[in-house]
Design a protein around this motif. Sequence first.
Motif, PDB file in Angstrom:
ATOM      1  N   MET A 168       0.802  -1.212   0.001  1.00 52.25           N
ATOM      2  CA  MET A 168      -0.005  -0.032   0.091  1.00 52.25           C
ATOM      3  C   MET A 168       0.745   1.051   0.025  1.00 52.25           C
ATOM      4  N   HIS A 169       2.185   1.327   0.843  1.00 46.73           N
ATOM      5  CA  HIS A 169       3.000   2.295   0.891  1.00 46.73           C
ATOM      6  C   HIS A 169       3.469   2.757  -0.597  1.00 46.73           C
ATOM      7  N   LEU A 170       4.029   1.511  -1.380  1.00 46.37           N
ATOM      8  CA  LEU A 170       4.285   1.673  -2.891  1.00 46.37           C
ATOM      9  C   LEU A 170       3.323   2.315  -3.548  1.00 46.37           C
ATOM     10  N   LEU A 171       2.176   1.781  -3.404  1.00 47.25           N
ATOM     11  CA  LEU A 171       1.032   2.095  -4.480  1.00 47.25           C
ATOM     12  C   LEU A 171       0.085   3.485  -4.035  1.00 47.25           C
ATOM     13  N   GLY A 172       0.501   3.941  -2.759  1.00 47.29           N
ATOM     14  CA  GLY A 172      -0.048   5.136  -2.633  1.00 47.29           C
ATOM     15  C   GLY A 172      -1.542   5.094  -2.033  1.00 47.29           C
ATOM     16  N   VAL A 173      -2.034   3.974  -1.130  1.00 50.21           N
ATOM     17  CA  VAL A 173      -3.216   3.875  -0.730  1.00 50.21           C
ATOM     18  C   VAL A 173      -2.881   3.565   0.724  1.00 50.21           C
ATOM     19  N   ARG A 174      -3.953   3.899   1.308  1.00 46.51           N
ATOM     20  CA  ARG A 174      -4.023   3.460   2.988  1.00 46.51           C
ATOM     21  C   ARG A 174      -5.534   2.967   3.245  1.00 46.51           C
ATOM     22  N   VAL A 175      -5.354   2.352   4.586  1.00 46.86           N
ATOM     23  CA  VAL A 175      -6.607   1.817   5.137  1.00 46.86           C
ATOM     24  C   VAL A 175      -7.074   2.860   6.474  1.00 46.86           C
ATOM     25  N   VAL A 176      -8.294   3.530   6.620  1.00 44.31           N
ATOM     26  CA  VAL A 176      -8.609   4.488   7.440  1.00 44.31           C
ATOM     27  C   VAL A 176     -10.152   4.067   7.967  1.00 44.31           C
ATOM     28  N   THR A 177     -10.557   4.759   9.073  1.00 42.56           N
ATOM     29  CA  THR A 177     -11.780   4.929   9.262  1.00 42.56           C
ATOM     30  C   THR A 177     -12.490   5.754   8.744  1.00 42.56           C
ATOM     31  N   ARG A 178     -13.916   6.147   9.027  1.00 39.37           N
ATOM     32  CA  ARG A 178     -14.843   7.256   8.315  1.00 39.37           C
ATOM     33  C   ARG A 178     -13.925   8.413   8.727  1.00 39.37           C
ATOM     34  N   THR A 179     -13.427   8.738   9.692  1.00 40.07           N
ATOM     35  CA  THR A 179     -12.898   9.991  10.126  1.00 40.07           C
ATOM     36  C   THR A 179     -11.558  10.173   9.631  1.00 40.07           C
ATOM     37  N   GLY A 180     -10.736   9.234   8.901  1.00 42.63           N
ATOM     38  CA  GLY A 180      -9.735   9.425   8.275  1.00 42.63           C
ATOM     39  C   GLY A 180      -8.509   8.981   9.070  1.00 42.63           C
ATOM     40  N   GLU A 181      -9.012   8.335  10.246  1.00 50.01           N
ATOM     41  CA  GLU A 181      -7.739   7.759  11.286  1.00 50.01           C
ATOM     42  C   GLU A 181      -7.446   6.449  10.696  1.00 50.01           C
ATOM     43  N   PRO A 182      -6.019   5.915  11.326  1.00 46.24           N
ATOM     44  CA  PRO A 182      -5.645   4.707  10.815  1.00 46.24           C
ATOM     45  C   PRO A 182      -6.761   3.777  11.974  1.00 46.24           C
TER      46      PRO A 182
END
Length: 372
Positions: free
Chosen positions: A130-144
Amino acid sequence: MDTPDYSKYSAEQLRQILGRIDADRFPERVTEIEARLAELAAAPDSAPAAEATPAVSKAQPTATAILGRRILAFIVDMILLGVSGAIAGALLHAQFAAMGPWGRLVGFVVTLLYFGLLQSHLRGGQSIGMHLLGVRVVTRTGEPLGLSAAFIRAGIFCLAYFLNGAVIDSGQAWVYTAMFMLVASLTIAIYYLLLFNRRTGQSLHDLAVGAYVVSAGPGKILPASKQIWRGHGAVIGAAVLCVCVGTTMFFKYSPLGDTLAGLLSLQQTIGKMHGVDRVGVSLQTVKSDDKETHRLILSAVVDAATPEPQVLARRIALAALEHYLDAASQDQLIVTLVSGYDIGIASSMRMNNYVYTPEEWRAQQAGAAGAP
């Protein structure tokens, strides 16, 4: 400083502001924004026209646009896990081989730790892929995600991945039926939502913990404020129901169900033989030049140091001829002796095939019995 008029903002814009505002410095603004969001949630039809074209839409790609990067990130992660598993297998080959079918549990735990830890707040919601492809997992509030949510999310996906292809030593048809239904249900739900839930981009394991996969960037990136189409649940439910009913009807009424029951009984018999760790049994029909060749295939997992593998293969073939009536009517009876390990993320298997007709297997036994 005058307080902004938050009634002019869309829900998407308000969430973006809420993620950047200093709550300690402007608590009254946070309260006002949250109250306005509650009003919009209660009466979505009364939202201003700006709702249709939120200002943050340019910063956050759609779920469909992110899907390709999400899939590529998973491929990168699995390659890394596969390389790690191969290195571990080279160092611990004998230990993994001794674990038999439980070796896949090693891969399950390693993969669970990898995704659970890296896609939590400990690593900002990003695995290496995900770091290499520029995506991340978050909650609805934008927090990890927190650790527990990240592990639950990873566990649901890993369960479907590692149960698929797992070998269960059981002579009971209902065990195989239940396992097939479970794997099929999880797989259908996960991949259907991943491909067709284009509003939020959430799959089953995302929905279980309220997670979203978003484009990575500086600061908080809030997911799109959309609701999943409820029709997806009906589609998945119908598909799972069809699989479960179809599988049950197959085992109960199809002639092939009786055939499978006989094969399972044979599998249980051979699995109890000395020197055999576990065994797979299957029937195969091969067509070539308008000619059909019917085969009974017995794949037995054995220790790599098994003495006289040819003798063990003959014992397995003769057990099949004795305990499975249709074995004698096959054109070929194939015994495959397999040694090695399978930990799910990596495997190393060595196979020795012994291919003879039922008559040739019996002749070998007669010759061995008559030898001095």
